[in-house]
Design an enzyme around this catalytic site. Sequence first.
Site, short mmCIF file in Angstrom:
data_model
loop_
_atom_site.label_atom_id
_atom_site.label_comp_id
_atom_site.label_asym_id
_atom_site.label_seq_id
_atom_site.Cartn_x
_atom_site.Cartn_y
_atom_site.Cartn_z
N ASP A 197 35.74 82.69 -32.63
CA ASP A 197 34.70 83.32 -33.30
C ASP A 197 34.28 82.21 -34.15
O ASP A 197 34.02 82.28 -35.47
CB ASP A 197 34.99 84.44 -34.11
CG ASP A 197 35.46 85.69 -33.17
OD1 ASP A 197 34.84 85.98 -32.30
OD2 ASP A 197 37.01 85.68 -33.48
N GLN B 180 39.01 79.74 -34.04
CA GLN B 180 37.72 78.89 -33.88
C GLN B 180 36.93 79.73 -32.53
O GLN B 180 35.73 79.25 -32.44
CB GLN B 180 38.26 77.60 -33.36
CG GLN B 180 37.29 76.75 -32.64
CD GLN B 180 37.10 75.50 -33.32
OE1 GLN B 180 38.32 75.00 -33.66
NE2 GLN B 180 36.15 74.92 -33.11
N VAL C 11 43.30 80.25 -28.76
CA VAL C 11 44.40 80.27 -27.64
C VAL C 11 43.99 80.62 -26.53
O VAL C 11 42.97 81.86 -26.66
CB VAL C 11 45.70 81.17 -28.42
CG1 VAL C 11 46.67 81.35 -27.41
CG2 VAL C 11 46.06 80.58 -29.86
N HIS D 277 45.97 85.97 -32.33
CA HIS D 277 46.02 86.19 -33.87
C HIS D 277 47.42 85.78 -34.38
O HIS D 277 47.59 85.63 -35.58
CB HIS D 277 46.17 87.86 -34.15
CG HIS D 277 44.91 88.62 -33.51
ND1 HIS D 277 44.65 89.33 -32.62
CD2 HIS D 277 43.82 88.70 -34.30
CE1 HIS D 277 43.55 89.75 -32.55
NE2 HIS D 277 43.02 89.59 -33.61
O1 PAF Z 1 37.27 88.56 -36.49
C1 PAF Z 1 37.70 89.67 -36.84
O2 PAF Z 1 38.50 90.50 -36.25
C2 PAF Z 1 37.05 90.42 -37.61
O3 PAF Z 1 35.55 90.28 -37.74
C3 PAF Z 1 37.39 90.32 -39.32
C4 PAF Z 1 37.23 89.14 -39.48
C5 PAF Z 1 38.71 90.70 -39.43
C6 PAF Z 1 36.30 91.14 -40.08
O4 PAF Z 1 36.58 92.55 -39.88
#
Ligand code: PAF
Length: 310
Positions: free
Chosen positions: A178, A176, A204, A37
């Site tokens: 997801d 990427q 990562v 993140h």
């Molecule tokens: O990838 C995530 O953490 C979630 O699917 C998101 C994009 C924040 C939507 O709730």
Amino acid sequence: MITAKTIAEVRQAVAAARKQGQVIGLVPTMGALHEGHMSLVDAARRQCGFVGVSIFVNPTQFGPDEDLSKYPRPLENDLALCQAHGVDLVFVPEVKEMYSCGGTGFQPVPKGTGYKPVPPQKVAEMYPPGSLTRIHVDRLTEGLCGASRPGHFDGVCTVVAKLFNIFQPDAAYFGQKDYQQAAVIRRMTADLDLPLRIEVCPTVRENDALAMSSRNAYLGREERQQAAALSESLRLAADLVGQGRRAAQELKAAMREHLARRAPLGRIEYIEIVDPDRLTPLQEVEAPAVAALAVKFPSARLIDNMTLRP
Ligand code: PAF
């Protein structure tokens, strides 16, 4: 750093930043923040004058038997990480703020128009609780994770579209890891003419190449050791393609065999080799393709993917 609980607070802060000519970047998250993140936040920080992060465990993207109630929520730690990475605003709404017809951020009508808006309490009385609108992206959501998580991407798209409307960012940042989610969000953004850029940042990985995920924290010691097999099997497929192998069946069989040997605690949910844009299964790897997989361990379901380049 502002910590905002309401849509109205976000709108006010973003409007002030925009007035100063800032480019607005948004990193939507469900919290339990990790280096993956933070790499999105850092990318946003490099490109935008104002960086917002949303932390919202979105109930509408969890199936009835999924981990909504036990999803980790280490908010203090998340806020400290955001602060350390120079985030300007963190949006931490409650469920009712996001799903009760405009929340408390229901927009007042400009003065002097003579028009009397329906107050938010009245709106909540007029409609059943929760929202009645869902965004559905066809086709791209049918395979891969969509096959075993019906409605999941509708929940993701709906909440992401709401966050886009709340922040009105110039760019939004996704990982990427997801892959399908990023493809679906890209498509939704294009189809709905949403005026922002979608940035997809590289996965990562931990030292043993396990893709970082908030769900890794669920894994027991043995599961954690075996979880490295996901990226190993993807690497194996990429190497085989590098050696000239093209048949998807052969590549998938090699990945399956590696996982069965190296991760006996994991149950393979899917292994696919797909077109990078359409996400449709391929027979042969003639051009860049994506190998993607989901493996269910007793404590967590993990996903990963890798681009295969012939
Ligand atoms: O990838 C995530 O953490 C979630 O699917 C998101 C994009 C924040 C939507 O709730």
